[in-house]
Design a protein around this motif. Structure first.
Motif, PDB file in Angstrom:
ATOM      1  N   MET A 317       0.810  -1.222   0.000  1.00  0.00           N
ATOM      2  CA  MET A 317       0.000   0.000   0.000  1.00  0.00           C
ATOM      3  C   MET A 317       0.843   1.271   0.000  1.00  0.00           C
ATOM      4  N   GLN A 318       2.069   1.193   0.507  1.00  0.00           N
ATOM      5  CA  GLN A 318       2.887   2.389   0.666  1.00  0.00           C
ATOM      6  C   GLN A 318       3.811   2.660  -0.520  1.00  0.00           C
ATOM      7  N   ARG A 319       3.818   1.783  -1.506  1.00  0.00           N
ATOM      8  CA  ARG A 319       4.842   1.880  -2.544  1.00  0.00           C
ATOM      9  C   ARG A 319       4.560   2.956  -3.582  1.00  0.00           C
ATOM     10  N   GLN A 320       3.300   3.329  -3.758  1.00  0.00           N
ATOM     11  CA  GLN A 320       2.955   4.343  -4.747  1.00  0.00           C
ATOM     12  C   GLN A 320       2.664   5.671  -4.049  1.00  0.00           C
ATOM     13  N   THR A 321       1.884   6.520  -4.686  1.00  0.00           N
ATOM     14  CA  THR A 321       1.438   7.762  -4.071  1.00  0.00           C
ATOM     15  C   THR A 321      -0.085   7.730  -3.948  1.00  0.00           C
ATOM     16  N   PRO A 322      -0.661   8.518  -3.046  1.00  0.00           N
ATOM     17  CA  PRO A 322      -2.113   8.483  -2.841  1.00  0.00           C
ATOM     18  C   PRO A 322      -2.884   8.785  -4.131  1.00  0.00           C
ATOM     19  N   PRO A 323      -3.979   8.051  -4.373  1.00  0.00           N
ATOM     20  CA  PRO A 323      -4.720   8.217  -5.627  1.00  0.00           C
ATOM     21  C   PRO A 323      -5.747   9.344  -5.592  1.00  0.00           C
ATOM     22  N   TYR A 324      -5.901  10.006  -4.453  1.00  0.00           N
ATOM     23  CA  TYR A 324      -6.836  11.131  -4.376  1.00  0.00           C
ATOM     24  C   TYR A 324      -6.372  12.082  -3.283  1.00  0.00           C
ATOM     25  N   ALA A 325      -7.001  13.264  -3.238  1.00  0.00           N
ATOM     26  CA  ALA A 325      -6.755  14.230  -2.164  1.00  0.00           C
ATOM     27  C   ALA A 325      -8.083  14.508  -1.476  1.00  0.00           C
ATOM     28  N   ASN A 360     -12.580   5.115  -8.743  1.00  0.00           N
ATOM     29  CA  ASN A 360     -12.186   3.750  -9.068  1.00  0.00           C
ATOM     30  C   ASN A 360     -12.001   2.892  -7.814  1.00  0.00           C
ATOM     31  N   THR A 361     -11.750   1.623  -8.029  1.00  0.00           N
ATOM     32  CA  THR A 361     -11.643   0.674  -6.913  1.00  0.00           C
ATOM     33  C   THR A 361     -10.529   1.048  -5.947  1.00  0.00           C
ATOM     34  N   GLU A 362      -9.377   1.488  -6.473  1.00  0.00           N
ATOM     35  CA  GLU A 362      -8.253   1.867  -5.613  1.00  0.00           C
ATOM     36  C   GLU A 362      -8.662   2.979  -4.653  1.00  0.00           C
ATOM     37  N   CYS A 363      -9.339   3.996  -5.155  1.00  0.00           N
ATOM     38  CA  CYS A 363      -9.787   5.100  -4.310  1.00  0.00           C
ATOM     39  C   CYS A 363     -10.786   4.628  -3.265  1.00  0.00           C
ATOM     40  N   ARG A 364     -11.739   3.832  -3.682  1.00  0.00           N
ATOM     41  CA  ARG A 364     -12.783   3.369  -2.750  1.00  0.00           C
ATOM     42  C   ARG A 364     -12.186   2.516  -1.638  1.00  0.00           C
ATOM     43  N   GLU A 365     -11.258   1.629  -1.995  1.00  0.00           N
ATOM     44  CA  GLU A 365     -10.661   0.756  -0.981  1.00  0.00           C
ATOM     45  C   GLU A 365      -9.791   1.542  -0.002  1.00  0.00           C
ATOM     46  N   LEU A 366      -9.059   2.533  -0.499  1.00  0.00           N
ATOM     47  CA  LEU A 366      -8.227   3.341   0.391  1.00  0.00           C
ATOM     48  C   LEU A 366      -9.100   4.164   1.334  1.00  0.00           C
ATOM     49  N   PHE A 367     -10.170   4.732   0.805  1.00  0.00           N
ATOM     50  CA  PHE A 367     -11.072   5.517   1.661  1.00  0.00           C
ATOM     51  C   PHE A 367     -11.701   4.615   2.719  1.00  0.00           C
ATOM     52  N   ARG A 368     -12.065   3.401   2.332  1.00  0.00           N
ATOM     53  CA  ARG A 368     -12.652   2.444   3.273  1.00  0.00           C
ATOM     54  C   ARG A 368     -11.652   2.108   4.390  1.00  0.00           C
ATOM     55  N   LEU A 369     -10.377   1.987   4.039  1.00  0.00           N
ATOM     56  CA  LEU A 369      -9.339   1.728   5.041  1.00  0.00           C
ATOM     57  C   LEU A 369      -9.236   2.891   6.019  1.00  0.00           C
ATOM     58  N   GLY A 370      -9.263   4.118   5.488  1.00  0.00           N
ATOM     59  CA  GLY A 370      -9.196   5.295   6.354  1.00  0.00           C
ATOM     60  C   GLY A 370     -10.411   5.404   7.258  1.00  0.00           C
ATOM     61  N   SER A 371     -11.563   5.025   6.739  1.00  0.00           N
ATOM     62  CA  SER A 371     -12.776   5.056   7.547  1.00  0.00           C
ATOM     63  C   SER A 371     -12.711   4.033   8.679  1.00  0.00           C
ATOM     64  N   ALA A 372     -12.186   2.852   8.371  1.00  0.00           N
ATOM     65  CA  ALA A 372     -12.025   1.822   9.405  1.00  0.00           C
ATOM     66  C   ALA A 372     -11.024   2.276  10.469  1.00  0.00           C
ATOM     67  N   ALA A 373      -9.972   2.975  10.034  1.00  0.00           N
ATOM     68  CA  ALA A 373      -8.993   3.502  10.986  1.00  0.00           C
ATOM     69  C   ALA A 373      -9.652   4.526  11.907  1.00  0.00           C
ATOM     70  N   HIS A 374     -10.534   5.353  11.352  1.00  0.00           N
ATOM     71  CA  HIS A 374     -11.231   6.348  12.182  1.00  0.00           C
ATOM     72  C   HIS A 374     -12.171   5.654  13.169  1.00  0.00           C
ATOM     73  N   ASP A 375     -12.805   4.563  12.734  1.00  0.00           N
ATOM     74  CA  ASP A 375     -13.676   3.807  13.639  1.00  0.00           C
ATOM     75  C   ASP A 375     -12.900   3.260  14.832  1.00  0.00           C
ATOM     76  N   LEU A 376     -11.657   2.844  14.589  1.00  0.00           N
ATOM     77  CA  LEU A 376     -10.816   2.398  15.695  1.00  0.00           C
ATOM     78  C   LEU A 376     -10.399   3.590  16.550  1.00  0.00           C
ATOM     79  N   TYR A 377     -10.018   4.658  15.899  1.00  0.00           N
ATOM     80  CA  TYR A 377      -9.526   5.848  16.608  1.00  0.00           C
ATOM     81  C   TYR A 377     -10.545   6.364  17.633  1.00  0.00           C
ATOM     82  N   VAL A 378     -11.815   6.461  17.236  1.00  0.00           N
ATOM     83  CA  VAL A 378     -12.812   7.063  18.124  1.00  0.00           C
ATOM     84  C   VAL A 378     -13.073   6.208  19.363  1.00  0.00           C
TER      85      VAL A 378
END
Length: 401
Positions: A317-325, A360-378
């Protein structure tokens, strides 16, 4: 007009960060706009941020930034090289950034550029491997500095300090990604990284320590940021600590199979096996990190790996650059910049969470990962009602008019 890009964690935002923004504007020598890319809910030290990405972004806009974007969690929890690659990758693809500004202990852009060029020489990677093979107790950072001394001499000693290291990585990212952003460095003032008791602005680490002891930090940070953090405290959304998340993190780590540890960033040299064993035996995060640590592996690297394991982040996941801002906060100037980016950016700009579903799928999956991280954070929030899941998809950018 110049548009300055700045990368930070703002954990929390303090007077040193405000000084960085204001000084960069003076160095540019003309009216300038400021776009910041900040870490999400988890930061490079392998820890939870004291306040959420939304609160820290709002604090930054209230204190001098015009637009704040999120650095997605795989890059927030990366080494200095990956952290810089991800953040600079976002800024460089917005189509409007003219300058990249960063802090450093030395304050000399020319010498930092010289170091970056030397580290990018084709033979440097092999030379570092030779140094590490010769002394197996050396960390990668120490081996790199030793290897660099051959071509840089005393200048290689600048790689001993954290802000210089990040500064060099930012410049390297400009070269490797072929980006035409003018680098500017601002000499760090006040307390050094992870130090206390010095003159000038308190460091972020000192402020976090004071927060953990229940000490009011409002006099040590800009008024706009203080107002945001006071509101978060009152509503039970912070401060969040690794201690408040410890049981949730350990429960996740104990359930992971061996292959999850093997796919982690920086998992070579048998470190994945030591981590897996420690997670299943030890009773606390500090004990796990201590059990897995060796002379070659810094604690910060171990902590990042543990957080990556808990969040499901892999090396790939870390080898490229983020697919969205993703936009976290903006003022009127920032909103105008967003309109300008609409015609110039080479990556999607996410202003409303729901809009990611059209990407695209890459963007959706990355956003889903960030959302899951926020669910843990809270789960680390002091108020039980603030621990509800799914908030990341329901939170729009904070627009300050």
């Amino acid at each position: 007009m110049s548009v300055i890009g700045i990368v930070g964690e703002y954990n929390p935002f303090h007077y040193g960060h405000k000084y960085h923004i204001e000084t960069t504007k003076k160095l540019v020598g003309e009216p300038a706009q400021v776009v910041c890319v900040i870490s999400g809910d988890f930061v490079q030290r392998g820890e939870a941020a004291v306040y959420s990405k939304f609160a820290r972004a709002e604090a930054a806009v209230r204190s001098g930034a015009d637009l704040v974007l999120e650095l997605p969690v795989p890059w927030s929890l990366s080494s200095a090289e990956g952290f810089a690659r991800g953040a600079v990758g976002i800024l460089g693809r917005l189509g409007v950034i003219t300058h990249l500004s960063f802090g450093s202990e030395c304050g000399d852009t020319e010498v930092l550029d010289k170091i970056a060029v030397a580290l990018l020489e084709p033979g440097m990677t092999e030379e570092i491997k030779v140094v590490m093979a010769r002394d197996e107790s050396l960390s990668f950072a120490a081996a790199r500095q030793t290897a660099a001394e051959k071509s840089l001499g005393d200048a290689a000693r600048l790689l001993e300090t954290p802000n210089n290291i990040l500064a060099v990585e930012y410049i390297k990212a400009l070269y490797t990604q072929g980006l035409d952003l003018a680098p500017i460095t601002v000499k760090r003032i006040g307390s050094g990284h992870d130090r206390t008791g010095e003159t000038g602005p308190r460091s972020a680490s000192e402020l976090r320590s004071r927060l953990s002891r229940g000490i009011d930090i409002s006099e040590d940070i800009p008024c706009g940021a203080a107002e945001v953090y006071a509101r978060e405290n009152k509503q039970g959304r912070g401060p969040v600590t690794n201690e408040s998340l410890e049981l949730a993190l350990i429960s996740r780590l104990r359930m992971l199979p061996d292959e999850a540890f093997a796919s982690l960033p920086d998992s070579g040299g048998g470190l994945d096996k030591r981590l897996a064993s420690a997670c299943r035996l030890e009773s606390g995060l500090d004990a796990i990190a201590a059990a897995a640590k060796s002379k070659r592996y810094a604690l910060s690297r171990i902590r990042r790996m543990l957080m990556c394991a808990a969040l499901g982040i892999t090396a790939e996941m870390q080898r490229q650059t983020p697919p969205y801002a993703r936009v976290l906060a903006a003022n009127c100037t920032g909103c105008a910049l967003l309109r300008d980016m609409g015609d110039k950016a080479s990556i999607p700009i996410i202003t409303k969470p729901a809009s990611v579903n059209s990407q695209n799928t890459e963007c959706r999956e990355l956003f889903r990962l960030g959302s899951a991280a926020h669910d843990l954070y809270v789960l680390g929030c002091p108020a039980a009602e603030e621990r509800r899941g799914g908030q990341d998809y329901r939170t729009s950018p904070k627009i300050l008019l």
